[in-house]
Write an enzyme that holds these catalytic residues in place. Structure first.
Site, PDB file in Angstrom:
ATOM      1  N   LYS A  95       0.825  -1.286   0.047  1.00 26.28           N
ATOM      2  CA  LYS A  95       0.030  -0.028  -0.035  1.00 26.28           C
ATOM      3  C   LYS A  95       1.049   1.288  -0.118  1.00 26.28           C
ATOM      4  CE  LYS A  95      -3.961   1.895   2.447  1.00 26.28           C
ATOM      5  NZ  LYS A  95      -4.673   1.977   3.841  1.00 26.28           N
ATOM      6  N   SER A 170      -9.807   2.461   2.801  1.00 26.74           N
ATOM      7  CA  SER A 170      -8.893   3.152   2.047  1.00 26.74           C
ATOM      8  C   SER A 170      -8.203   2.246   1.163  1.00 26.74           C
ATOM      9  CB  SER A 170      -8.093   4.079   2.790  1.00 26.74           C
ATOM     10  OG  SER A 170      -6.832   3.190   3.872  1.00 26.74           O
ATOM     11  N   SER A 194      -9.766  -0.154   7.067  1.00 29.53           N
ATOM     12  CA  SER A 194      -9.142  -0.041   5.791  1.00 29.53           C
ATOM     13  C   SER A 194      -8.722  -1.071   4.907  1.00 29.53           C
ATOM     14  CB  SER A 194      -8.108   1.008   5.536  1.00 29.53           C
ATOM     15  OG  SER A 194      -8.807   2.413   5.727  1.00 29.53           O
TER      16      SER A 194
END
Lengths: 536, 501
Positions: A95, A170, A194
């Protein structure tokens, strides 16, 4: 390097990390072949107008170099080869909130566009120690603020199950990359869901470990007391394997637990749940949850019951305040954590159009241009909540709620070994559907937020497809702090029961992506330019 | 614009001063408060920094254990209670010397609190200063404003930042309001800061050099009319970085406040900047209690836990307290109470100790520091220790005088030359051809000439008025340009005149 035929390549990218590790160890396939197959897949499905857009940066050269190193060590044999980590040569996506040497780190924000970290996050160091090729950096809502990845300054990621839908957020990039077979594994970060919510809506597995059990050093902080890095994968075992690589004490993170890591892989291999008490959280299903979500949830409960688990009901009355407390604590910490993005030392610097050119005005212009609307919304909210005269009413009260949520968990875990709920109230919604309604967006995290407030671990695994829309539903398991192993034990059992029912992994039912990506549709997806406030 | 001031006496006639001090002590730990970067003064800018000190994205702080130990030691030496657990907080404000745009500092949970320090004034009275708290925090980077005037941020073209100091561990010692000092307020101010400096130096936790900013003082001053209970409005004078400056700044602020109050205007609560050159303060930014730093507990750090066992272990390692040390030194050196107090007040006790350690007798060390160096420091308007006199120089000078190679007057001249950087005492004596004339021949000639020049004085001496000899000795010294040994000259004169004493 041997050319793989299309069928072999398809086999490789659909293999679990555990399977790939086995094949690599047995010499059936090379790390370069495995890595190249995934890079090819990224090239095929990620880019273009209708691409998944899971990756913000693809790290081709370095990934292949690491893979080639693994291959040469293995070929040479001897002590070095013996020492190779089980996941050596198994590629992974990271990420883009987690800093990496040699690749840009943007946090999904314009304010960090082009910034290269001079240091590696601890988890990235551990990936490098295990010689796992890093395929690239995955898309996210700006600074991890969002539940749809639509708040990325670099365009939304698309859900591989339906390219017009959100992949969650997210960490939509990491979840979509894994769901689209672009990577067998990925790292995510979970502040309010997330990792787990994107897992739920993409039919993948995501784990938020116990707070403090995976180092946060090098994860760009949104809310320090809530953030946690965790694994994203297609199987429960794969998450356990990755958790084992990244977990454990780190002296660079003061909140890191000193405990030795439990054997999570072994926990994922126990294979039974007999006698385990599994608690349904009364407040986290039913009203407000999509019917198809509720159906799949009940189905999982039946399967666990059938496998010998004892299903009990627990009540966590203070969970109703969790979302409100979260939206005070998270923005408060974020408003302070994001203060460093000021154009002075790194990243974007914007000069005001007119004089005077004071430092305050440069900082202001930089932040005005560099941050998107959602980030600004949270900074303003947090600044307000921490202000003198409001602190006790907002931040102070929220901390009290946090304590109450922790007590609810304690009481619940006195009655149950593991708690269970749907991960998200709905399946994936359409891109743009909730963009103008922040509150509706925030409600997506209602079931995942309590775990962050209490620091307890949570795992989301695919629970099947909702009847009404055919989209994935996530099942969330929660365990007491430091008992992450229980999640893997129960998760693996439930996964095998469900897969037996489906006749294979849920992702086998996902549409063939290459055709979808290449199909030009008439209806263009709304672009998000205007939501980012920037003029560049 | 200069502010109106009242004379100090006039101010004292009408008002009582109330003081308060915030003394920042930079700890001399090897590494910084929250990072592993070196804590070193004076290196190339931005070399002692890592990603944590620069506040790069993703970094986390880790508390320096030695800094905690040093803070506990300071707390114990200030007779404070040590908190069993305490936390850091974030003080949020945007300023480019603070890379994270917040300072990690203790706020409502200091590591040490409720202490006191007994301060001995020059007349021997002891004044107790109550300590409210001593808390840990990190230092900011150093800004240098380029262009514009006088290095101020206002009007500067641009500013340079050196983050070497960013993250250096600090302990801030805050007093309770100090009442009742009256006209001794300036003296107390100086003595208090001197005592704190002495304590942290003695503990070995700080280099304690004020000129390097290791010890920095913010002085709060307010006045209230005699007999009034309620405090007046205070000013906070920053940048007071020498002991003399502390005394002067407090004195000046008392005079300035008095003039403001006399004019009927309210005192403005504000930050004042001290200017050593003009010995005045100027207005900084207005400071009100409404400054909103949005403090909240630092979520990246866990609470600091100081177990009672640990605190007691540290207490056992504390060195001899300065007051006890003074008693011991006075006894060792054989100084009278008055002699010793003069030494302490002149701020040369450490220097004398070092000089004795280097081989001088306690008498010689005192003679040089009190007799020669303190006066020179006063003339140069610096603290005696800042003149740069090395103990070895004094030992050497003392030996030369003792051996009769040079006399005291010459030795003083040599000291001046050493301070002027002309070399070691031996080199200067050689270069200047300084030597006591020890051959009696030239002396006898000079004595004859002096006696001939003042026959009346010679007669007086012959007649038994030996004290008149000074005039003849003076004449001889003048003739030999001071190079004669005055003692020997006296002997020869008496011999010549056939007088026995």
């Amino acid at each position: 390097m041997t050319e793989l035929n299309t069928q072999d390549a398809a086999g490789l990218i659909r293999s679990s990390a555990a399977t790939l590790a086995g094949k690599l160890a047995a010499g059936e396939v090379s790390a370069v072949e495995v890595t190249q197959a995934h890079l090819d897949r990224i090239a095929a499905v990620d880019g273009g107008e209708r691409g998944v857009n899971a990756f913000l940066h693809v790290n081709t050269e370095e990934a292949l170099a690491v893979a080639a190193e693994v291959d040469s060590i293995r070929t040479a044999g001897g002590a070095e080869a013996e020492k190779l980590h089980a996941l050596a040569g198994v590629p992974i996506a990271v990420k883009d909130l987690i800093v990496t040497i040699g690749q840009p780190t943007t946090a999904g924000s314009k304010i960090l566009e082009g910034w290269h970290s001079p240091y590696d996050a601890t988890v990235v160091k551990r990936l490098r120690d295990a010689r796992m090729p890093i395929l690239g950096k995955t898309n996210l809502d700006e600074f991890a603020m969002g539940s749809s990845t639509e708040h990325s300054a670099y365009g939304p990621t698309r859900n591989p199950w339906d390219l017009d839908r959100i992949p969650g957020g997210s960490g939509g990039g990491s979840a979509a990359a894994v769901a689209a077979f672009e990577a067998p594994l990925a790292l995510g970060t979970d502040t309010g869901g997330s990792i787990r919510q994107p897992g739920a809506v993409t039919g993948t597995v995501g784990v938020k470990p116990t707070y403090g059990s995976v180092s946060r050093y090098g994860a760009i902080a949104m809310a320090s007391s809530l953030d946690q890095i965790g694994p994203v994968s297609r199987t429960v075992l794969d998450s356990a394997l990755l958790h084992q690589v990244i977990g454990g004490h780190d002296p660079r993170d003061s909140t890191s637990l000193p405990d030795p890591l439990a054997d999570l892989v072994a926990a994922a291999s126990i294979g039974n749940v007999e006698g385990l008490r599994i608690g349904i959280i009364k407040e986290l299903h039913g009203e407000g949850y999509q019917a198809g979500v509720e159906n799949r949830f009940n189905e999982s409960l039946e399967l666990l019951k059938g496998a010998g688990a004892e299903i009990v009901e627990v009540s966590c009355p203070n969970f109703q305040y969790a979302l409100g407390a979260y939206y005070l604590i998270m923005p408060s910490e974020a408003s302070s954590n994001l203060a460093k993005f000021d154009g002075v030392r790194f990243g974007l610097r914007v000069l005001p159009k007119d004089a005077p050119l004071t430092i305050e005005r440069v900082m202001g212009a930089t932040r005005a241009a560099g941050f998107g609307d959602e980030v600004k919304r949270r900074i303003i909210l947090g600044t307000y909540a921490l202000s003198a005269g409001y602190y006790d009413a907002y931040y102070g009260s929220a901390q009290k709620v946090r304590t109450l949520v922790q007590r609810d968990f304690e009481a619940a875990f006195a009655k149950a070994d593991v708690l269970i709920s749907p991960t998200a109230p709905t399946t994936a919604f359409k891109l743009g559907e909730k963009l103008d309604d922040p509150l509706a967006m925030y409600l997506n995290d209602v079931a995942t937020i309590p775990a962050n407030l209490a620091g307890v671990p949570g795992l989301s695994l695919p629970g099947g497809l909702a009847d009404e829309d055919g989209l994935p539903v996530g099942i969330q398991l929660l365990a007491p702090a430091r008992q992450d192993a229980r999640l893997y034990r129960v998760g693996a059992v439930l996964e095998s029961l469900l897969e037996a029912k489906w006749g294979g992994p849920l992702l086998d039912q996902a549409p063939s992506l290459v055709e979808l990506v290449e199909t030009k549709v008439v209806e263009p997806v709304e672009t998000l330019v205007e939501t980012h406030g920037g003029s560049h | 614009m200069t502010d109106a001031i009242l004379s100090f006496e006039e101010a004292m006639a009408k008002y009582d001063p109330v003081l308060g001090f915030e003394v920042h002590v930079e700890l001399n730990t090897k590494t910084k408060m929250f990072s592993s970067a070196p804590n070193v003064f004076g290196d190339e800018p931005n070399t002692n920094v890592n990603e944590v000190d620069l506040g790069l994205p993703g970094v986390l702080p880790v508390v320096n254990k030695t800094a905690i130990e040093s803070s506990i030691k300071i707390g114990l030496a200030l007779n404070c209670k040590i908190a069993e657990t305490c936390r850091f907080a974030r003080k949020n404000y945007f300023y480019p010397d603070t890379p994270k745009n917040f300072q990690t500092s203790q706020y409502d949970e200091p590591i040490a609190y409720d202490g006191y320090l007994d301060i001995e004034l020059s007349d021997g009275t002891v004044f107790r200063v109550e300590i409210e708290r001593a808390h840990m925090e990190e230092d900011a980077g150093k800004l240098t404003h380029m262009g514009g005037s006088a290095g101020r941020i206002q009007g500067a073209d641009y500013s340079l930042v050196d983050y070497n100091r960013s993250g250096v561990p600090l302990v801030e010692i805050v007093t309770k309001p100090i009442e009742g000092a009256g006209s001794r307020a300036p003296e107390l101010a100086k003595a208090y800061v001197a005592a704190v400096r002495e304590i942290v130096k003695n503990l070995g936790v700080s280099d304690a050099k004020m000129e390097r900013g290791n010890v920095r003082c913010d002085a709060n001053v307010s006045l209230r009319p005699h007999g009034r209970e309620r405090f007046g409005i205070r000013s906070e004078t920053k940048n007071v970085n020498s002991l003399r400056a502390v005394e002067h700044a407090v004195r000046y602020e008392i005079q300035r406040h008095a003039a403001v109050l006399d004019s009927g205007e309210p005192v403005v609560q504000e930050t004042r900047h001290w200017h050593e050159d003009t010995r005045t303060t100027t207005s900084g930014r207005p400071k009100s209690d409404a400054d909103d730093y949005r403090y909240f507990p630092e979520p990246d750090l866990v609470p600091v836990v100081a177990s009672r066992e640990w605190v007691e272990e540290l207490r056992a390692t504390l060195p001899e307290p300065p007051a006890e040390r003074r008693k011991r030194l006075q006894a060792d050196w054989g100084y009278s109470d008055l002699e010793f107090r003069d030494v302490v007040n002149a701020g040369v006790m450490d220097e004398i100790e070092e000089t004795i350690a280097a081989g001088a007798s306690s008498t010689v060390a005192r003679k040089w520091w009190m007799g020669e160096i303190v006066g020179r420091a006063k003339a140069a308007d610096v603290d005696p220790g800042q003149l740069g006199v090395k103990p070895a120089t004094i030992v050497e000078l003392g030996k030369l005088v003792e051996a009769g190679s040079i006399n005291n007057k010459m030795a003083a001249e040599v000291l001046d030359a050493v301070l002027a950087g002309e070399g070691s005492p031996a080199e200067i004596i050689e270069k200047r051809g300084l030597a006591v004339v020890s051959d009696d021949g030239p002396l006898l000639e000079a004595i004859d000439a002096a006696l001939a020049a003042q026959p009346d004085v010679a007669d007086k001496i012959r007649g038994g008025k030996v004290q008149a000899i000074g005039a003849i000795v003076g004449g001889v010294m003048k003739a030999t340009r001071g190079q004669a040994d005055a003692g020997r000259v006296r002997e020869l004169i008496l011999e010549k005149l056939g007088v026995t004493v």
